[in-house]
Design a protein around this motif. Structure first.
Motif, PDB file in Angstrom:
ATOM      1  N   TRP A 169       4.589   1.939  16.956  1.00  0.00           N
ATOM      2  CA  TRP A 169       5.542   0.641  16.169  1.00  0.00           C
ATOM      3  C   TRP A 169       5.209   0.332  15.073  1.00  0.00           C
ATOM      4  CZ3 TRP A 169       9.330  -1.594  19.712  1.00  0.00           C
ATOM      5  CH2 TRP A 169       8.522  -0.948  20.923  1.00  0.00           C
ATOM      6  N   VAL A 170       6.032   0.195  14.192  1.00  0.00           N
ATOM      7  CA  VAL A 170       6.563  -0.520  13.200  1.00  0.00           C
ATOM      8  C   VAL A 170       6.510  -1.643  12.846  1.00  0.00           C
ATOM      9  CG1 VAL A 170       7.482  -0.590  10.321  1.00  0.00           C
ATOM     10  CG2 VAL A 170       6.641   1.692  11.873  1.00  0.00           C
ATOM     11  N   THR A 171       6.149  -2.893  12.421  1.00  0.00           N
ATOM     12  CA  THR A 171       6.994  -4.333  12.271  1.00  0.00           C
ATOM     13  C   THR A 171       7.657  -4.621  11.805  1.00  0.00           C
ATOM     14  OG1 THR A 171       4.953  -5.064  10.957  1.00  0.00           O
ATOM     15  CG2 THR A 171       4.018  -5.413  14.146  1.00  0.00           C
ATOM     16  N   PHE A 172       7.351  -3.902  10.165  1.00  0.00           N
ATOM     17  CA  PHE A 172       8.687  -4.404   9.377  1.00  0.00           C
ATOM     18  C   PHE A 172       8.819  -3.059   8.219  1.00  0.00           C
ATOM     19  CE2 PHE A 172       7.385  -8.702  10.470  1.00  0.00           C
ATOM     20  CZ  PHE A 172       8.764  -9.373  10.931  1.00  0.00           C
ATOM     21  N   ASN A 173       9.897  -3.008   7.876  1.00  0.00           N
ATOM     22  CA  ASN A 173      10.080  -2.270   7.022  1.00  0.00           C
ATOM     23  C   ASN A 173      10.789  -2.789   5.711  1.00  0.00           C
ATOM     24  OD1 ASN A 173      11.171   0.604   5.706  1.00  0.00           O
ATOM     25  ND2 ASN A 173      13.054  -0.680   5.393  1.00  0.00           N
ATOM     26  N   GLU A 174       9.685  -2.386   4.838  1.00  0.00           N
ATOM     27  CA  GLU A 174       9.671  -3.342   3.421  1.00  0.00           C
ATOM     28  C   GLU A 174      10.028  -4.487   3.523  1.00  0.00           C
ATOM     29  OE1 GLU A 174      12.381  -0.457   0.809  1.00  0.00           O
ATOM     30  OE2 GLU A 174      11.440   1.146   1.657  1.00  0.00           O
ATOM     31  N   PRO A 175       8.408  -5.073   3.525  1.00  0.00           N
ATOM     32  CA  PRO A 175       9.227  -6.860   3.442  1.00  0.00           C
ATOM     33  C   PRO A 175       9.279  -7.037   2.396  1.00  0.00           C
ATOM     34  CG  PRO A 175       7.307  -6.617   4.822  1.00  0.00           C
ATOM     35  CD  PRO A 175       7.406  -4.405   4.322  1.00  0.00           C
ATOM     36  N   MET A 176       9.151  -6.035   1.229  1.00  0.00           N
ATOM     37  CA  MET A 176       8.943  -7.104   0.092  1.00  0.00           C
ATOM     38  C   MET A 176      10.071  -6.819  -0.229  1.00  0.00           C
ATOM     39  SD  MET A 176       7.030  -5.795  -3.762  1.00  0.00           S
ATOM     40  CE  MET A 176       7.853  -4.675  -3.826  1.00  0.00           C
ATOM     41  N   ILE A 229       0.523   0.703  15.974  1.00  0.00           N
ATOM     42  CA  ILE A 229       0.778  -0.261  15.376  1.00  0.00           C
ATOM     43  C   ILE A 229       0.752  -0.623  13.890  1.00  0.00           C
ATOM     44  CG2 ILE A 229       0.686  -2.548  16.641  1.00  0.00           C
ATOM     45  CD1 ILE A 229       3.063  -3.682  16.510  1.00  0.00           C
ATOM     46  N   GLY A 230       1.794  -0.305  13.203  1.00  0.00           N
ATOM     47  CA  GLY A 230       1.199  -0.897  11.771  1.00  0.00           C
ATOM     48  C   GLY A 230       2.686  -1.258  11.004  1.00  0.00           C
ATOM     49  N   MET A 231       2.399  -1.216   9.860  1.00  0.00           N
ATOM     50  CA  MET A 231       3.758  -2.097   8.854  1.00  0.00           C
ATOM     51  C   MET A 231       4.263  -0.984   7.569  1.00  0.00           C
ATOM     52  SD  MET A 231       4.500  -5.698   7.888  1.00  0.00           S
ATOM     53  CE  MET A 231       2.175  -5.961   6.519  1.00  0.00           C
ATOM     54  N   SER A 232       5.429  -0.957   7.636  1.00  0.00           N
ATOM     55  CA  SER A 232       5.987  -0.098   6.703  1.00  0.00           C
ATOM     56  C   SER A 232       5.807  -0.391   5.164  1.00  0.00           C
ATOM     57  CB  SER A 232       7.290   0.764   6.724  1.00  0.00           C
ATOM     58  OG  SER A 232       6.623   1.860   7.717  1.00  0.00           O
ATOM     59  N   LEU A 233       5.528  -0.572   4.198  1.00  0.00           N
ATOM     60  CA  LEU A 233       5.457  -0.884   2.524  1.00  0.00           C
ATOM     61  C   LEU A 233       5.378  -0.077   1.769  1.00  0.00           C
ATOM     62  CD1 LEU A 233       1.797  -2.766   3.005  1.00  0.00           C
ATOM     63  CD2 LEU A 233       4.200  -4.267   3.643  1.00  0.00           C
ATOM     64  N   ASP A 234       6.606  -0.853   1.137  1.00  0.00           N
ATOM     65  CA  ASP A 234       7.034   0.470  -0.083  1.00  0.00           C
ATOM     66  C   ASP A 234       6.316  -0.145  -1.500  1.00  0.00           C
ATOM     67  OD1 ASP A 234       8.662  -2.592  -0.026  1.00  0.00           O
ATOM     68  OD2 ASP A 234       9.846  -1.995  -1.986  1.00  0.00           O
ATOM     69  N   ALA A 310      -3.636  -4.122  11.747  1.00  0.00           N
ATOM     70  CA  ALA A 310      -2.649  -2.366  11.876  1.00  0.00           C
ATOM     71  C   ALA A 310      -3.060  -1.390  12.387  1.00  0.00           C
ATOM     72  CB  ALA A 310      -2.071  -2.364  10.281  1.00  0.00           C
ATOM     73  N   ASP A 311      -2.978  -0.428  12.634  1.00  0.00           N
ATOM     74  CA  ASP A 311      -3.358   0.958  13.567  1.00  0.00           C
ATOM     75  C   ASP A 311      -3.395   2.051  12.143  1.00  0.00           C
ATOM     76  OD1 ASP A 311      -4.364   0.234  15.424  1.00  0.00           O
ATOM     77  OD2 ASP A 311      -2.485   0.045  16.378  1.00  0.00           O
ATOM     78  N   ILE A 382      -2.902   6.918   6.321  1.00  0.00           N
ATOM     79  CA  ILE A 382      -1.456   6.404   6.169  1.00  0.00           C
ATOM     80  C   ILE A 382      -0.646   7.415   6.900  1.00  0.00           C
ATOM     81  CG2 ILE A 382      -0.403   7.063   3.939  1.00  0.00           C
ATOM     82  CD1 ILE A 382      -3.485   6.891   2.361  1.00  0.00           C
ATOM     83  N   ILE A 383       0.725   6.419   6.922  1.00  0.00           N
ATOM     84  CA  ILE A 383       1.589   7.406   7.503  1.00  0.00           C
ATOM     85  C   ILE A 383       2.483   7.194   6.396  1.00  0.00           C
ATOM     86  CG2 ILE A 383       3.284   7.912   9.296  1.00  0.00           C
ATOM     87  CD1 ILE A 383       1.242   7.373  11.504  1.00  0.00           C
TER      88      ILE A 383
END
Ligand code: GBH
Length: 490
Positions: A169-176, A229-234, A310-311, A382-383
């Motif tokens: 699971w990814v909570t957010f894509n590129e919140p920035m 579960i993690g988050m995707s940061l740009d 985050a994992d 990192i993924i």
């Protein structure tokens, strides 16, 4: 070395995840079918026709709502282990809230998930990839503190229905992009343009929402499927413009106040926003006569609540910039850009003739960024949840083949020589799709989509064959030459 290293003879680790990514609004179409309500992107493109360069929108897009079986078939053809797609919040919850759950929306994703599993592909779900229900935007969207509860309620519906089959699971894509561009700026929905204020409010609520959903998952759903579960940061890589202490400081400041803005609260040992950012915004706010800082603060309890949620570290990376300190004020006053006070440019010598003007090909930047994350965030796994190249279309996409080869070469060096723990890599994107404000002009797909054909016919490009071969051999293609950038004429 510009490529981030000589040609690597290393191979990808045995359990390395190879994937492809997409996002709901960019591929699904069916914007008002089967009970789906309007998202902020539907609203934007329908009320401001000139927002998108080619005047297009995502009403139909690649029509994946009706062609998801073909999508799953392509994923299988590529031989990838994992497919990252996003779920449209207004398709599941037409009011934005859980008083009304749209069973047909759930059914669509349930069918897609089953289709993937049948083909031995692991589904990875992005819970939010920019398409907020417009009904929630009307009450403030991410700047309304109650969004933390609304987002948690929405995520719970997804966990209840899919955590038995979805492992990642990814909570957010590129919140920035959501906050800085959508709330602070003008080039993402909802085009709020309340710079200096709204990007900080948005980020604050969004990070709390992330942590809330992490805890919900961790306590109640992780065990169902040994999920992650993690988050995707740009992040771009930031290279000092010249080798001076000032420019080196500017590059570090860029990373801290952009990637670190989101990553520090979640992935750093001490938690909270980066000290640099707090100091800059607090001081500017005071000078500008505000009663309190424009940057909201986390309480010590909140710092702890957010820390470690985050994992894995999801990273979306495409390109590199050169940084220097600003000479005087930059950007609108007030704004995040003005608060930070640095200037970024790209080197005209960097190869690229990408349809996305910002996308310069700088493989060494990818390797350096992975190294920076590894060092700054204590060897976090990192993924790479997105990486890819845009062109103006065509099946023999030599530039994309070259881009992937160079970036995968840099990745192998990061793993084997810099000891970065990289567990997976996702190509953006499985197929051509609606590239936000660039419409259908800029194409990122491994598969070409004929948008004029009734079935939105998908055809493998040369890059799809390259990627399949990399996955099969778990190594770079024999023909790859790290010195060769001739595919990019620019
Ligand atoms: C990602 O965004 C998205 O997740 C995906 O949906 C999208 O299709 C894909 O990448 C390709 O764009 O602000 O001057 O640096 C990428 C976000 C977009 C951020 C371009 C940097 C460059 C303009 N990036 N943007 S600038």
């Amino acid at each position: 070395n510009f490529s981030g290293g000589l040609k690597s003879n290393y191979t990808f680790p045995k359990d390395f995840l190879f994937g492809v990514s997409t996002a709901a609004y960019q591929i699904e179409g069916a914007w008002n079918e089967d009970g789906k309500s309007e998202s902020i992107w539907d609203h934007l493109v329908h009320t401001n026709a000139s927002f998108v360069k080619d005047g297009s929108n995502g009403d139909v897009a690649a029509d994946s709502y009706h062609h998801y079986k073909r999508d799953a078939e392509m994923v299988q053809e590529l031989g990838v282990n994992i497919y990252r797609f996003s779920i449209s919040w207004p398709r599941i919850l037409p009011t934005g809230l859980t008083n009304q759950i749209n069973e047909l929306g759930l059914k669509y994703y349930s069918n897609l998930i089953d289709e993937l599993i049948k083909r031995n592909v692991t589904p990875m779900v992005t819970i939010y990839h920019w398409d907020l229900p417009q009904k929630l935007q009307n009450i403030g969207g991410w700047s309304n503190a109650h969004i933390v509860d609304y987002y948690t309620d929405y995520a719970k519906v997804l966990f209840d229905n899919f955590s038995n089959r979805v492992k990642y699971w990814v909570t957010f894509n590129e919140p920035m992009q959501t906050c800085l561009e959508g709330y602070g700026g003008t080039y993402r929905a909802p085009v709020l343009n309340r710079h200096g204020i709204a990007e900080y409010l948005c980020t604050h609520n969004l990070l709390k929402a992330h942590a809330s959903v992490y805890h919900l998952f961790n306590e109640n759903y992780r065990h169902v499927n040994k999920g992650k579960i993690g988050m995707s940061l740009d992040s771009n890589w930031a290279e000092p413009k010249t080798d001076t202490p000032q420019d080196r400081e500017a590059a570090e400041l860029y990373l801290n106040t952009h990637l670190g803005w989101y990553a520090n609260p979640v992935y750093s040992k001490e938690g909270n926003y980066p000290k640099d950012l707090i100091k800059l915004v607090d001081e500017k706010s005071l000078q500008q006569n505000y009663t309190r800082s424009r940057l909201p603060k986390f309480t010590p309890e909140e710092v702890n609540y957010l820390k470690g949620t985050a994992d894995f570290f999801g990273l979306n990376h495409y390109t590199t910039y050169l940084l220097s300190m600003a000479d005087g004020e930059v950007g609108a006053i007030p704004s995040h850009e003005n608060d930070v006070g640095i200037v970024r440019v790209q080197d005209p010598k960097w190869p690229s003739d990408s349809s996305s003007t910002w996308l310069k090909v700088v493989p060494f930047g990818f390797r350096r960024l992975l190294k920076w994350i590894t060092k700054t965030y204590n060897n976090v796994p990192i993924i790479v949840t997105e990486n890819g190249y845009a062109d103006f279309s065509g099946l023999d996409d030599k530039a994309r083949v070259s881009y992937y080869s160079h970036y995968l070469n840099a990745l192998l060096h990061a793993i084997h020589e810099d000891n970065s723990t990289v567990e997976g890599y996702f190509a953006w994107s499985l197929m051509d799709n609606f590239e936000w404000d660039d419409g259908y002009v800029s194409r990122f797909g491994l598969y070409l989509v004929d948008f004029k054909s009734p079935n939105k016919t998908r055809t493998a490009k040369s890059s799809a064959k390259l990627y399949a071969e990399v996955i099969r051999s778990r190594a770079l293609p024999a023909a790859y030459d790290p010195e060769d950038f001739t595919a990019f004429s620019g």
